[in-house]
Write an enzyme that holds these catalytic residues in place. Structure first.
Site, PDB file in Angstrom:
ATOM      1  CE  LYS A  20      -4.034  -0.451   2.593  1.00 55.84           C
ATOM      2  NZ  LYS A  20      -4.796  -0.886   3.776  1.00 55.84           N
ATOM      3  N   GLY A  46     -15.332  -4.333  13.329  1.00 55.70           N
ATOM      4  CA  GLY A  46     -14.551  -4.028  12.127  1.00 55.70           C
ATOM      5  C   GLY A  46     -15.112  -4.576  10.829  1.00 55.70           C
ATOM      6  CG  ASN A 106       0.931   4.434  18.678  1.00 53.04           C
ATOM      7  OD1 ASN A 106       0.057   3.632  18.367  1.00 53.04           O
ATOM      8  ND2 ASN A 106       2.204   4.186  18.440  1.00 53.04           N
ATOM      9  CB  ALA A 151      -0.034   6.044  15.448  1.00 54.45           C
TER      10      ALA A 151
HETATM   11  P1  NAP Z   1      -0.221  -1.391  11.852  1.00 43.49           P
HETATM   12  O1  NAP Z   1       0.072  -0.464  10.735  1.00 43.49           O
HETATM   13  O2  NAP Z   1       0.732  -2.501  12.161  1.00 43.49           O
HETATM   14  O3  NAP Z   1      -0.417  -0.506  13.178  1.00 43.49           O
HETATM   15  C1  NAP Z   1      -0.678  -1.100  14.417  1.00 43.49           C
HETATM   16  C2  NAP Z   1      -0.811  -0.019  15.490  1.00 43.49           C
HETATM   17  O4  NAP Z   1      -1.068  -0.684  16.730  1.00 43.49           O
HETATM   18  C3  NAP Z   1       0.465   0.795  15.687  1.00 43.49           C
HETATM   19  O5  NAP Z   1       0.127   2.085  16.110  1.00 43.49           O
HETATM   20  C4  NAP Z   1       1.153   0.022  16.809  1.00 43.49           C
HETATM   21  O6  NAP Z   1       2.030   0.823  17.580  1.00 43.49           O
HETATM   22  C5  NAP Z   1      -0.020  -0.388  17.666  1.00 43.49           C
HETATM   23  N1  NAP Z   1       0.274  -1.575  18.453  1.00 43.49           N
HETATM   24  C6  NAP Z   1       0.704  -2.780  17.984  1.00 43.49           C
HETATM   25  N2  NAP Z   1       0.860  -3.651  18.998  1.00 43.49           N
HETATM   26  C7  NAP Z   1       0.524  -2.981  20.116  1.00 43.49           C
HETATM   27  C8  NAP Z   1       0.499  -3.339  21.495  1.00 43.49           C
HETATM   28  N3  NAP Z   1       0.835  -4.553  21.915  1.00 43.49           N
HETATM   29  N4  NAP Z   1       0.112  -2.398  22.400  1.00 43.49           N
HETATM   30  C9  NAP Z   1      -0.236  -1.148  21.989  1.00 43.49           C
HETATM   31  N5  NAP Z   1      -0.220  -0.738  20.705  1.00 43.49           N
HETATM   32  C10 NAP Z   1       0.153  -1.657  19.776  1.00 43.49           C
HETATM   33  O7  NAP Z   1      -1.622  -2.090  11.645  1.00 43.49           O
HETATM   34  P2  NAP Z   1      -2.913  -1.498  10.910  1.00 43.49           P
HETATM   35  O8  NAP Z   1      -2.929  -1.962   9.506  1.00 43.49           O
HETATM   36  O9  NAP Z   1      -3.024  -0.058  11.204  1.00 43.49           O
HETATM   37  O10 NAP Z   1      -4.072  -2.319  11.656  1.00 43.49           O
HETATM   38  C11 NAP Z   1      -4.462  -1.979  12.969  1.00 43.49           C
HETATM   39  C12 NAP Z   1      -5.681  -2.818  13.358  1.00 43.49           C
HETATM   40  O11 NAP Z   1      -6.759  -2.506  12.477  1.00 43.49           O
HETATM   41  C13 NAP Z   1      -5.470  -4.332  13.244  1.00 43.49           C
HETATM   42  O12 NAP Z   1      -6.139  -4.941  14.304  1.00 43.49           O
HETATM   43  C14 NAP Z   1      -6.116  -4.694  11.925  1.00 43.49           C
HETATM   44  O13 NAP Z   1      -6.613  -6.008  11.928  1.00 43.49           O
HETATM   45  C15 NAP Z   1      -7.261  -3.704  11.880  1.00 43.49           C
HETATM   46  N6  NAP Z   1      -7.669  -3.355  10.519  1.00 43.49           N
HETATM   47  C16 NAP Z   1      -8.975  -3.539  10.172  1.00 43.49           C
HETATM   48  C17 NAP Z   1      -9.416  -3.201   8.916  1.00 43.49           C
HETATM   49  C18 NAP Z   1     -10.874  -3.390   8.574  1.00 43.49           C
HETATM   50  O14 NAP Z   1     -11.237  -3.285   7.378  1.00 43.49           O
HETATM   51  N7  NAP Z   1     -11.747  -3.629   9.536  1.00 43.49           N
HETATM   52  C19 NAP Z   1      -8.521  -2.656   7.975  1.00 43.49           C
HETATM   53  C20 NAP Z   1      -7.188  -2.476   8.347  1.00 43.49           C
HETATM   54  C21 NAP Z   1      -6.770  -2.823   9.632  1.00 43.49           C
HETATM   55  P3  NAP Z   1       3.621   0.765  17.291  1.00 43.49           P
HETATM   56  O15 NAP Z   1       3.814   1.345  15.923  1.00 43.49           O
HETATM   57  O16 NAP Z   1       4.180   1.569  18.369  1.00 43.49           O
HETATM   58  O17 NAP Z   1       4.003  -0.679  17.314  1.00 43.49           O
END
Ligand code: NAP
Length: 287
Positions: A71, A256, A155, A132
């Site tokens: 992406k 979600g 975050n 974030a």
């Molecule tokens: P990402 O880019 O990997 O971002 C994950 C975020 O969560 C980052 O801010 C990360 O902080 C934080 N994080 C990870 N592990 C953590 C922990 N143990 N404690 C606290 N914060 C934590 O992932 P993403 O693509 O944004 O996805 C985030 C969530 O949204 C996931 O659960 C994914 O399944 C969901 N999602 C859903 C859809 C939908 O269509 N419903 C679409 C996309 C994503 P750091 O950077 O500091 O690690």
């Protein structure tokens, strides 16, 4: 499906893609609406992305979707970007128009539509977002574009936290009214204060899924107030610990699945100019 000599090709590029619901959702919708397209998922090594994108043009494809990590990488191969994609610095939908690649991002509108279908509007609302990463960034941009009054983001300190400052500066430069506050996730006092004043709390972290299944962003149940809507981007499981506890305290909840469905529907509109038969797709693939 009836694939003929005129059928146009669409695809999902990324890795992994085998779990994706997009081929089923799209091909079902093409058949229902009589649209002469077919959609496949192609596992793509990020290092091959440039070649794959060039091939898409040679194959006269209508366009393609991208999943992580493609992406962000694909941005540099685009000829044009939608305003939202430019602000988000990420694309998930690419149209090929007259030989040009035009990048869009539909994650933000997908989230907003998932709220709207539950009767929750964005304009004038205060959102608290935990996370974030890619999804949070897309949502923040869209919420600002749609007139959210304030967004408080929490975050852990680190790279994503730092990138929030850059995002805020970019949005301030390009959009008029941007009220974004950024906090360390460890700052429990500010978290309690912001949630108490918020209309919508959003989990955009993996807390609640896979190895974090029994974890939640809200440690103190008394933070849930009855005017608070609680949304979780996680769609598997559909009822995360956060949503279960929020519901038990009287909050309206949004899981979600709506975002997943509506980001796909928004891309479908871009590809075909028609509306995906959302209710039939939901009944068939999301119940
Ligand atoms: P990402 O880019 O990997 O971002 C994950 C975020 O969560 C980052 O801010 C990360 O902080 C934080 N994080 C990870 N592990 C953590 C922990 N143990 N404690 C606290 N914060 C934590 O992932 P993403 O693509 O944004 O996805 C985030 C969530 O949204 C996931 O659960 C994914 O399944 C969901 N999602 C859903 C859809 C939908 O269509 N419903 C679409 C996309 C994503 P750091 O950077 O500091 O690690």
């Amino acid at each position: 499906m009836n694939i003929t000599g005129t059928t146009r090709l669409l695809a999902l590029f990324g890795s992994p893609v085998s779990h994706s619901m997009s081929p089923s959702m799209y091909n079902y919708s093409f058949k229902e609406l009589g649209i002469d397209y077919v959609y496949v998922a192609i596992d793509t090594e990020p290092s091959n992305l440039k070649k794959i994108i060039e091939a898409a043009k040679l194959y006269n494809m209508r366009g393609f979707n991208l999943t992580m990590p493609c992406k962000c990488i694909a941005l540099e191969y685009m000829d044009e970007l939608s305003a939202e994609a430019r602000l988000t610095r990420s694309i998930n939908t690419v149209l090929i128009e007259n030989g040009k690649f035009i990048g869009h991002i539909t994650d933000g509108i997908g989230f907003v539509e998932s709220l709207i279908e539950k009767g929750i509007s964005v304009g004038g609302k205060h959102f608290v977002i935990v996370g974030a990463g890619g999804a949070a960034t897309a949502i923040i941009v869209r919420l600002i574009m749609d007139g959210a009054e304030k967004i408080s983001i929490f975050n852990r300190k680190g790279a994503s936290y730092d990138s929030l400052q850059t995002l805020r500066e970019r949005l301030k430069r390009e959009l008029k009214t941007v009220n974004i506050e950024i906090y360390d996730l460890l700052d429990e006092k500010s978290f309690a204060k912001e949630v108490a004043a918020a209309d919508v709390l959003v989990n955009a972290t993996p807390l609640g899924m896979e190895q974090y299944r029994e974890q939640t962003i809200v440690k103190n149940l008394s933070l849930f107030h009855t005017n608070l809507v609680v949304a979780d981007l996680i769609y598997n499981p559909t009822k995360t610990l956060l949503l279960r506890e929020a519901a038990s305290m009287g909050c309206k909840t949004v899981d979600g699945r709506g975002m997943l469905l509506h980001q796909g529907a928004a891309a479908f509109r871009l590809f075909t100019g028609e509306n995906m038969p959302i209710d039939r797709v939901r009944d068939r693939f999301f119940r």
